[in-house]
Design an enzyme around this catalytic site. Structure first.
Site, PDB file in Angstrom:
ATOM      1  N   VAL A   1       0.858  -1.176   0.000  1.00 65.54           N
ATOM      2  CA  VAL A   1       0.000   0.000   0.000  1.00 65.54           C
ATOM      3  C   VAL A   1       0.896   1.228   0.000  1.00 65.54           C
ATOM      4  CG1 VAL A   1      -1.838   1.255   1.184  1.00 65.54           C
ATOM      5  CG2 VAL A   1      -1.762  -1.247   1.301  1.00 65.54           C
ATOM      6  N   CYS A   2       0.738   2.067  -1.012  1.00 68.51           N
ATOM      7  CA  CYS A   2       1.484   3.326  -1.118  1.00 68.51           C
ATOM      8  C   CYS A   2       2.991   3.045  -1.148  1.00 68.51           C
ATOM      9  CB  CYS A   2       1.079   4.255   0.026  1.00 68.51           C
ATOM     10  SG  CYS A   2       1.617   5.967  -0.148  1.00 68.51           S
ATOM     11  N   SER A   3       3.755   3.655  -0.237  1.00 70.47           N
ATOM     12  CA  SER A   3       5.214   3.532  -0.270  1.00 70.47           C
ATOM     13  C   SER A   3       5.708   2.158   0.171  1.00 70.47           C
ATOM     14  CB  SER A   3       5.862   4.606   0.605  1.00 70.47           C
ATOM     15  OG  SER A   3       5.448   4.488   1.953  1.00 70.47           O
TER      16      SER A   3
ATOM     17  N   THR B   1       2.640   3.063  -7.102  1.00 74.36           N
ATOM     18  CA  THR B   1       2.725   3.601  -5.749  1.00 74.36           C
ATOM     19  C   THR B   1       2.068   4.967  -5.788  1.00 74.36           C
ATOM     20  OG1 THR B   1       4.221   4.075  -3.887  1.00 74.36           O
ATOM     21  CG2 THR B   1       4.982   4.680  -6.091  1.00 74.36           C
TER      22      THR B   1
END
Length: 324
Positions: free
Chosen positions: A106-108, A126
């Protein structure tokens, strides 16, 4: 198979992204007919971890818990782009994929997957703010900055924050079918599937020219976006031949006059959709697209969403006016 899920945490984890994983996979909603998972929060760096928000999380589960997981989910954390990761964590992720488990970022959290070599040769994403750095740090990864999530079989990556919900619901839909995913989405009060990608959320100011050769022409173009323009007209405005103007324009802006003009018109349309109650037809005229159909076509090409869907996203359903 999606029965055993582990959320893999490192120091400075972001609470919201962790909360997404707990909400989708960690709560027992069997009384509502929803699937139940054997869920665990796993620490990669000791029994007590700090969060980005300043409080701590404790968990009894270490890396050995990952060995039985069907899905290992990595939420975002601070400084993931430039930190070093424990080799035992990278080895655990590689072993998981080797034995057939899936991994989700998730994300970074994508940086951890990249450090383990799991993004090499794979499409991934990302948060749009991190996309360029992810591509630079892991040149063998095929970074797609405009999408909400990417499913490459065993490796799933999602964009910023709420896009983690989209990716998790996608996994639930795959494992249990659309009825389960839709019911869970209703329970969470989120859409079961969002239109478009994260392109509609990206701030993309166009680079300004570093010299004065086409600078005045750019200003003129910005002030007359509703008018038809040709390279010949713009060249005359800049007192150059069309060939010289096109070459100088490319050198100084990094793009062609047509693409520059198109992007400026889309940006203006975004601004008007966010801040005004004008109809889509009116906005199409003000931005030089002419018709709502033409504006819609370029919106879908540029942002992978429609003008009305964009307006709903940024202003809510009460501002729905016009047709598109």
């Amino acid at each position: 198979m999606l029965k055993n899920v582990a959320a893999l945490l490192l120091d400075e984890v972001h609470p919201f992204e962790l909360g997404v994983l707990c909400e989708v996979f960690g709560l027992d909603r069997s009384d509502e007919g929803l699937p139940v998972h054997d869920f665990a929060v796993v620490s990669a760096e000791g029994p007590v971890l700090r969060t980005h928000a300043g409080f701590t999380i404790s968990t009894p589960h270490g890396l050995d818990r990952l060995e039985e997981a069907d899905l290992i989910a990595v939420p975002a954390g601070s400084h993931f782009a430039d930190r070093e990761y424990p080799e035992e964590v990278l080895d655990a992720l590689r072993r998981a994929v080797d034995r057939g488990a899936r991994v989700l970022s998730v994300c970074s959290g994508a940086y951890l997957l990249g450090a383990a070599g799991l993004l090499d040769g794979r499409r991934c994403t990302t948060h749009w703010r991190h996309a360029a750095e992810l591509a630079r740090r892991f040149p063998r990864a095929v970074v797609q900055p405009d999408v909400l999530y990417v499913d490459e079989g065993q490796v799933i990556t999602s964009a910023g924050t709420a896009a983690g919900i989209d990716a998790c619901l996608h996994l639930v839909r795959q494992a249990y079918g659309p009825d389960a995913a839709n019911a869970l989405a209703r329970r969470m009060v989120v859409p079961p599937h969002r239109d478009g990608g994260q392109a509609q959320y990206i701030e993309r100011p166009l680079p300004r020219t570093s010299c004065d050769t086409v600078g005045e022409t750019l200003v003129w173009m910005e002030r007359h976006l509703d008018q038809e323009m040709t390279v010949e007209q713009l060249a005359a405005q800049a007192h150059m031949s069309p060939r010289t103007f096109a070459r100088r324009f490319q050198q100084e802006t990094g793009t062609t006059p047509y693409r520059w003009l198109l992007r400026q018109r889309v940006l203006l349309a975004q601004h008007l959709l966010e801040t005004s109650d004008e109809t889509v037809d009116t906005i199409a005229g003000r931005t030089g697209f002419g018709t709502a159909a033409a504006l819609r076509h370029q919106f879908v090409r540029s942002l992978n969403t429609t003008p009305n869907a964009y307006r709903r996203t940024f202003r809510g359903p009460t501002t729905m006016v016009g047709a598109a």
